[in-house]
Design a protein around this motif. Structure first.
Motif, mmCIF file in Angstrom:
data_model
loop_
_atom_site.group_PDB
_atom_site.id
_atom_site.type_symbol
_atom_site.label_atom_id
_atom_site.label_comp_id
_atom_site.label_asym_id
_atom_site.label_seq_id
_atom_site.Cartn_x
_atom_site.Cartn_y
_atom_site.Cartn_z
ATOM 1 N N LYS A 87 29.332 35.338 33.211
ATOM 2 C CA LYS A 87 29.382 34.242 32.242
ATOM 3 C C LYS A 87 30.124 33.054 32.833
ATOM 4 N N LEU A 88 29.698 31.862 32.423
ATOM 5 C CA LEU A 88 30.343 30.643 32.910
ATOM 6 C C LEU A 88 30.945 29.870 31.735
ATOM 7 N N SER A 122 8.724 32.894 32.521
ATOM 8 C CA SER A 122 9.728 31.876 32.166
ATOM 9 C C SER A 122 9.845 30.823 33.261
ATOM 10 N N VAL A 139 30.256 24.216 33.421
ATOM 11 C CA VAL A 139 29.328 24.450 34.541
ATOM 12 C C VAL A 139 28.188 25.366 34.091
ATOM 13 N N GLU A 140 27.095 25.302 34.837
ATOM 14 C CA GLU A 140 25.936 26.104 34.439
ATOM 15 C C GLU A 140 25.130 26.527 35.669
ATOM 16 N N TYR A 141 24.329 27.571 35.490
ATOM 17 C CA TYR A 141 23.389 27.993 36.534
ATOM 18 C C TYR A 141 22.074 27.254 36.321
ATOM 19 N N ARG A 142 21.483 26.788 37.394
ATOM 20 C CA ARG A 142 20.138 26.216 37.311
ATOM 21 C C ARG A 142 19.314 26.713 38.488
ATOM 22 N N PRO A 160 16.318 33.213 30.565
ATOM 23 C CA PRO A 160 17.392 33.814 29.756
ATOM 24 C C PRO A 160 17.798 35.204 30.226
ATOM 25 N N ASP A 204 6.798 30.706 26.778
ATOM 26 C CA ASP A 204 7.937 31.279 27.496
ATOM 27 C C ASP A 204 8.208 32.662 26.894
ATOM 28 N N THR A 205 7.649 33.669 27.523
ATOM 29 C CA THR A 205 7.735 35.017 26.955
ATOM 30 C C THR A 205 9.145 35.611 27.105
ATOM 31 N N ASN A 247 16.542 25.205 27.308
ATOM 32 C CA ASN A 247 16.682 25.121 28.765
ATOM 33 C C ASN A 247 17.707 26.126 29.271
ATOM 34 N N TYR A 248 18.622 26.481 28.373
ATOM 35 C CA TYR A 248 19.755 27.288 28.825
ATOM 36 C C TYR A 248 20.180 28.234 27.707
ATOM 37 N N MET A 249 19.383 29.286 27.515
ATOM 38 C CA MET A 249 19.628 30.221 26.413
ATOM 39 C C MET A 249 20.578 31.317 26.907
ATOM 40 N N PRO A 278 24.168 33.811 26.632
ATOM 41 C CA PRO A 278 24.669 34.698 25.574
ATOM 42 C C PRO A 278 25.493 33.968 24.515
ATOM 43 N N SER A 301 14.528 25.020 33.444
ATOM 44 C CA SER A 301 15.314 25.919 32.592
ATOM 45 C C SER A 301 15.603 27.228 33.340
ATOM 46 N N LEU A 350 20.454 34.819 32.693
ATOM 47 C CA LEU A 350 21.731 34.403 32.098
ATOM 48 C C LEU A 350 22.449 35.563 31.420
ATOM 49 N N LEU A 351 21.674 36.535 30.963
ATOM 50 C CA LEU A 351 22.304 37.697 30.327
ATOM 51 C C LEU A 351 22.998 38.586 31.352
ATOM 52 N N ARG A 372 8.248 38.807 32.571
ATOM 53 C CA ARG A 372 8.802 37.803 31.658
ATOM 54 C C ARG A 372 9.548 36.702 32.414
ATOM 55 N N LEU A 425 13.861 37.259 23.426
ATOM 56 C CA LEU A 425 15.225 37.178 22.893
ATOM 57 C C LEU A 425 15.281 36.551 21.500
#
Lengths: 193, 327
Positions: A160-161, A124, A165-168, A152, B191-192, B151-153, B155, A149, A155-156, A120, B197
């Motif tokens: 956590k941010l 993605s 700010v963000e992760y890329r 996800p 986008d699997t 783009n940014y899923m 939690p 992107s 990101l789980l 997955r 989710l």
């Protein structure tokens, strides 16, 4: 007359219990227990320090509100980035993703990408329109390059941010990006297998 | 042995039918209106991957304005990649304000979602009506729209979506975002990871329709667990002949740019997909699915059905109606 001995006894028990948890938390001598949690704390502290600095430089700026003027949005982004650069002129790759923290991140990502998640996440990443980019701390993320992107599932599992700010993902690297300033705060090489 | 033979025959028939549905040519008559314009209905247009600033984006925008005269939609939902390339003020003008000026002048509102070519700070651009948020919701009549940043899923966004859907009392729940959960596009595909989710949340709370872009084609996917999925990523960009043939595709179009008109009235959602030249590529009416568990808690939806028809005729020929089975 009885009250004082009872209270002191309770205090003694409480102290004993606290000590017992402390010993348990330390684990056997010379064995690093919950190293991941300590590194996560370290990472969060570094991000918090960055945000403190950011808040300070942003304090002198008008708050950006929805506007019909793209020029105003662009100017706010540029000015915020300029002030951040000025506040951290010696920032280098690895200031936040230190070698230890980086190792832990690679470990988390590697575990996340094992087994059922692997296909997955790869899908993605493929679907995200992968990009290649020469990275530099304090650099602006180029407008002409799409923002890939972030899977996800990653990101789980990553710490956590806060919203600023963000992760890329860029190629095999993981970026810490300032959203409002469109600025590369730090990056971790070879984070994605 | 006999059953295997019938299976092979059935599969072959299905493939033939699918080949008909992945079409390269605009099919309907030009300038026809296939949505009913009922009083009190929710009316909107859909565009995706539009912000190129090139001639073809302008031509799509002209068709939208033309159709707006007969189908006065109140708003446009944008499926991301709103501004490609540079993000200077001149880019916003050339890639958004100029092409859609007639619609903006007519008071049509645009509600944007973020694509991978967008700067997240576009959320502060007032004409995109995002209120400074990467993900948000808005209501129109009996429909509620949940606009996500695929783009940014993270939690936080998933929690927000769960709460918003749980609290929604709207008859129609529509989600839109950039990356498709289902697509037969060759370039990106679905986008699997995102699907794993989002789909359970959509099913849990009875989301009715999902719109995405990213693949530069048009696709209507056969309903999945009671949800209608559309991909529309060719309102500016185009990736010609990029669709794979698949039995999961109800209709595909990959040889020209297009946009959609949508009308919601009661339990029906009417749609019409129009090409850059004004020809109808796809149209039909979808019935709202019935949620068997009205509490919205872990209920599965009834199997949906495609109630009426899809136009698949060639220009000038009699319209042919193909009933579709459930997904």
């Amino acid at each position: 007359m009885l009250r004082k001995p009872i209270i002191s006894e309770l205090c003694r028990i409480a102290l004993a219990l606290t000590a017992a948890f402390a010993v348990r938390a330390q684990g056997p001598p010379n064995q690093p227990v919950n190293r991941g949690a300590l590194l996560s704390q370290d990472f969060e502290q570094r991000v918090t320090d960055y945000l403190k600095m950011r808040k300070a430089v942003e304090a002198g700026m008008p708050k950006l509100k929805p506007t019909g003027s793209p020029a105003e949005i662009a100017e706010h982004e540029r000015e915020l980035a300029r002030r951040i650069r000025e506040a951290r002129p010696r920032a280098r790759q690895g200031d936040i993703f230190t070698p230890e923290i980086g190792g832990e991140f690679r470990h988390i990502i590697e575990i996340t990408m094992r087994g059922g998640h692997a296909a997955r996440i790869k899908q993605s990443l493929k679907s995200a329109e992968p990009v290649q980019l020469r990275l530099g701390v304090n650099d602006t993320y180029p407008a002409s390059v799409p923002l890939q992107s972030t899977p996800p599932a990653l990101l789980l599992n990553l710490p956590k941010l806060p919203a600023q700010v963000e992760y890329r993902v860029v190629g095999h690297n993981l970026l810490l990006r300032d959203v409002g300033a469109n600025l590369i705060v730090d990056w971790l090489p070879a984070a994605i297998p | 042995m006999l059953s295997r033979f019938f299976l092979i025959v059935l599969e072959s028939l299905l493939l033939i039918q699918t080949a008909d549905r992945v079409s390269g040519q605009p099919e309907g008559a030009k300038d026809e209106l296939a949505v009913p314009v009922k009083p009190g209905s929710v009316r909107f247009a859909v565009i995706g991957d539009n912000g190129t600033g090139e001639r073809r984006q302008y031509e799509v925008a002209q068709q939208m304005a033309k159709y707006h005269e007969r189908f006065p939609f109140n708003f446009v939902i944008m499926l991301g990649d709103n501004i490609y390339g540079g993000k200077r003020p001149a880019d916003f003008k050339r890639k958004f304000e100029d092409p859609y000026q007639p619609l903006l002048d007519a008071g049509v509102k645009f509600y944007a979602s973020l694509g991978n070519h967008d700067d997240p700070n576009e959320r502060f651009y007032k004409p995109f009506n995002m209120g400074g948020k990467r993900f948000y919701s808005f209501k129109n009549g009996k429909a509620e729209f949940f606009v996500l940043d695929s783009n940014y899923m993270d939690p936080q966004q998933l929690d927000w979506l769960d709460k918003q859907l749980q609290g929604s009392t709207s008859t129609w729940k529509i989600c839109y975002f950039h990356h498709p959960l289902y697509s037969e596009g060759k370039f990106h595909g679905p986008d699997t990871g995102l699907r794993a989710l989002l789909e359970p949340i959509f099913e849990k709370y009875g989301v009715n329709a999902v719109f995405s872009g990213h693949e530069h084609v048009y696709e209507r996917i056969k309903p999945r667990n009671g949800i209608y999925y559309f991909v529309l990523g060719n309102s500016g960009e185009l990736r010609p002949h990029n669709l794979k043939r698949s039995p999961d595709t109800a209709k595909g179009f990959d040889t020209d740019q297009s946009f959609m008109l949508v009308e919601i009235s009661g339990d029906e959602l009417f749609f019409q997909t129009v090409s850059r030249t004004g020809a109808t590529v796809d149209s039909g009416v979808l019935e709202k699915q019935t949620n068997v568990n009205s509490s919205g808690s872990a209920g599965r939806l009834n199997r949906s059905h495609f109630s009426a028809a899809c136009r698949t005729s060639v220009e000038g020929a009699a319209l042919e109606f193909l009933p579709f089975s459930t997904g």
